[in-house]
Scaffold this motif. Structure first.
Motif, PDB file in Angstrom:
ATOM      1  N   ILE A 140     -15.983 -15.983 -29.505  1.00 51.94           N
ATOM      2  CA  ILE A 140     -16.117 -15.266 -30.774  1.00 51.94           C
ATOM      3  C   ILE A 140     -17.466 -15.590 -31.396  1.00 51.94           C
ATOM      4  O   ILE A 140     -17.850 -16.760 -31.495  1.00 51.94           O
ATOM      5  N   ALA A 142     -20.089 -16.409 -34.103  1.00 49.38           N
ATOM      6  CA  ALA A 142     -20.087 -17.072 -35.415  1.00 49.38           C
ATOM      7  C   ALA A 142     -21.401 -16.743 -36.098  1.00 49.38           C
ATOM      8  O   ALA A 142     -22.470 -17.073 -35.589  1.00 49.38           O
ATOM      9  N   ASP A 160      -9.461 -15.711 -42.700  1.00 55.46           N
ATOM     10  CA  ASP A 160      -9.768 -16.695 -41.660  1.00 55.46           C
ATOM     11  C   ASP A 160      -8.978 -17.992 -41.872  1.00 55.46           C
ATOM     12  O   ASP A 160      -8.503 -18.604 -40.905  1.00 55.46           O
ATOM     13  N   THR A 173     -13.841 -23.450 -36.958  1.00 49.27           N
ATOM     14  CA  THR A 173     -13.755 -22.221 -36.162  1.00 49.27           C
ATOM     15  C   THR A 173     -14.078 -21.006 -37.018  1.00 49.27           C
ATOM     16  O   THR A 173     -13.521 -20.829 -38.106  1.00 49.27           O
ATOM     17  N   LYS A 174     -14.955 -20.163 -36.521  1.00 48.77           N
ATOM     18  CA  LYS A 174     -15.322 -18.925 -37.212  1.00 48.77           C
ATOM     19  C   LYS A 174     -14.690 -17.739 -36.474  1.00 48.77           C
ATOM     20  O   LYS A 174     -14.661 -17.711 -35.235  1.00 48.77           O
ATOM     21  N   ARG A 179     -16.812 -10.239 -30.287  1.00 52.50           N
ATOM     22  CA  ARG A 179     -16.197 -11.191 -29.364  1.00 52.50           C
ATOM     23  C   ARG A 179     -16.225 -10.653 -27.934  1.00 52.50           C
ATOM     24  O   ARG A 179     -16.311  -9.441 -27.708  1.00 52.50           O
ATOM     25  N   ASN A 212     -16.676 -20.665 -29.998  1.00 52.93           N
ATOM     26  CA  ASN A 212     -17.614 -19.963 -30.873  1.00 52.93           C
ATOM     27  C   ASN A 212     -19.015 -20.050 -30.295  1.00 52.93           C
ATOM     28  O   ASN A 212     -19.349 -21.012 -29.605  1.00 52.93           O
ATOM     29  N   GLU A 214     -23.028 -19.113 -31.884  1.00 55.32           N
ATOM     30  CA  GLU A 214     -23.730 -18.606 -33.057  1.00 55.32           C
ATOM     31  C   GLU A 214     -24.497 -17.334 -32.726  1.00 55.32           C
ATOM     32  O   GLU A 214     -25.203 -17.258 -31.716  1.00 55.32           O
TER      33      GLU A 214
END
Length: 329
Positions: A140, A142, A160, A173-174, A179, A212, A214
């Protein structure tokens, strides 16, 4: 059917796509996207032009209210018939149902989901693929810095937090809609029968290795988001009732609290009567107590009623997640 790329945007070089090369499906739910969907598709094809993967882009029109989005998608399909699939839903079904619809048409070994508003830069997509190659089921994106409106950021944080609580995820966790996931996870998601789907939760239900990475979050180039704070609150409520038993536990807690209050009140009455020989005064206190306990009972019935209604919708089939109106492969 093969397509010759235009000079503006080159499709992946066929020589670079080796036999048995990995195929990546990119699912994009669209809604009133005519102003920027061309740029998004061109950017995605440009990213894959320099990679060995084969690429397909699945654009799902969530019954846009305008008269230009579907023609824009149709032109893209005609321009890139080998790379772009388009789907139009008969009725607006919401972003998550549109994504599930797109997953149903995805044929890739890896599937990526992203928004249509260019806030998910296609240039960041390889980061998700590289992380997925490390052995994860779900990766996912972030955001380095959220560039939504303040109220939407607050609403997103609420949603979230609820998801992290439900799935016992680390607080760091973001969760975003940008994703990448494996084919096996997509196949499970396709089988979802929840009449109130939330894609992230559907994936987290089965994914055992989640990470995650970035990514950059770009400014929105056109228009404004249709999400509001109230919509985030409604979404949070749906999450609680669809993917958690927390409302039932909260109701049980309130009922336990009511029982304790009732026991304390009864104890006070008996002490007042038998030890002090004083009669219990007034009916106002009795009416207040009855009102309080009746409120707890009604709240409990409401929570159970919501769960029963959702079960009824699922078993009766009254709430159809989405219906495909048109599809061009």
């Amino acid at each position: 059917m093969q397509h010759s790329p235009t000079p503006e945007t080159t499709a992946p070089d066929e020589k670079a796509v080796k036999a048995g090369a990995r195929k990546v499906s990119v699912v994009v739910p669209t809604y009133g996207s005519a102003a920027f969907i061309d740029k998004l598709v061109a950017s995605l094809l440009a990213v894959f032009a320099g990679r060995t993967e084969e690429c397909e882009i699945i654009l799902v029109d969530d019954c846009s209210p305008d008269t230009v989005t579907w023609p824009a998608l149709t032109r893209l399909h005609e321009q890139y018939p080998a790379q772009v699939k388009i789907v139009r839903l008969l009725k607006n079904a919401g972003q998550h149902n549109a994504i599930l619809c797109g997953l149903g048409f995805a044929t890739g070994d890896v599937v990526v989901t992203m928004d249509d508003d260019l806030q998910h830069p296609p240039e960041e997509l390889p980061k998700l693929l590289r992380k997925l190659d490390e052995g994860y089921d779900l990766v996912i994106g972030a955001y380095d810095e959220k560039r939504h409106a303040g109220y939407r950021n607050r609403g997103g944080e609420l949603v979230d937090a609820i998801i992290r609580r439900i799935y016992r995820l680390p607080v760091t966790t973001k969760l975003t809609s940008f994703r990448a996931m494996t084919k096996s996870l997509v196949e499970v998601a396709r089988k979802s029968q929840n009449p109130y789907p939330y894609v992230t939760c559907i994936l987290l239900d089965q994914a055992s290795r989640v990470a995650n990475v970035e990514v950059r979050h770009a400014e929105r180039e056109h228009g404004s988001s249709s999400y509001s704070l109230m919509r985030s609150v409604v979404l949070a409520t749906n999450l609680l009732f669809s993917y958690s038993s927390l409302p039932l536990y909260l109701t049980a807690g309130f009922c336990l609290l009511a029982s304790v209050l009732a026991l304390m009140m009864m104890t006070w009455v008996f002490i007042t009567i038998f030890l002090h020989g004083v009669s219990v005064p007034g009916w106002a206190s009795a009416v207040t107590a009855l009102t309080l306990f009746s409120t707890f009972m009604l709240a409990s019935m409401f929570v159970m009623g919501v769960y029963i209604a959702r079960i009824h919708h699922q078993l009766s089939g009254r709430r159809v997640p989405f219906t495909v109106d048109r599809y061009h492969e």
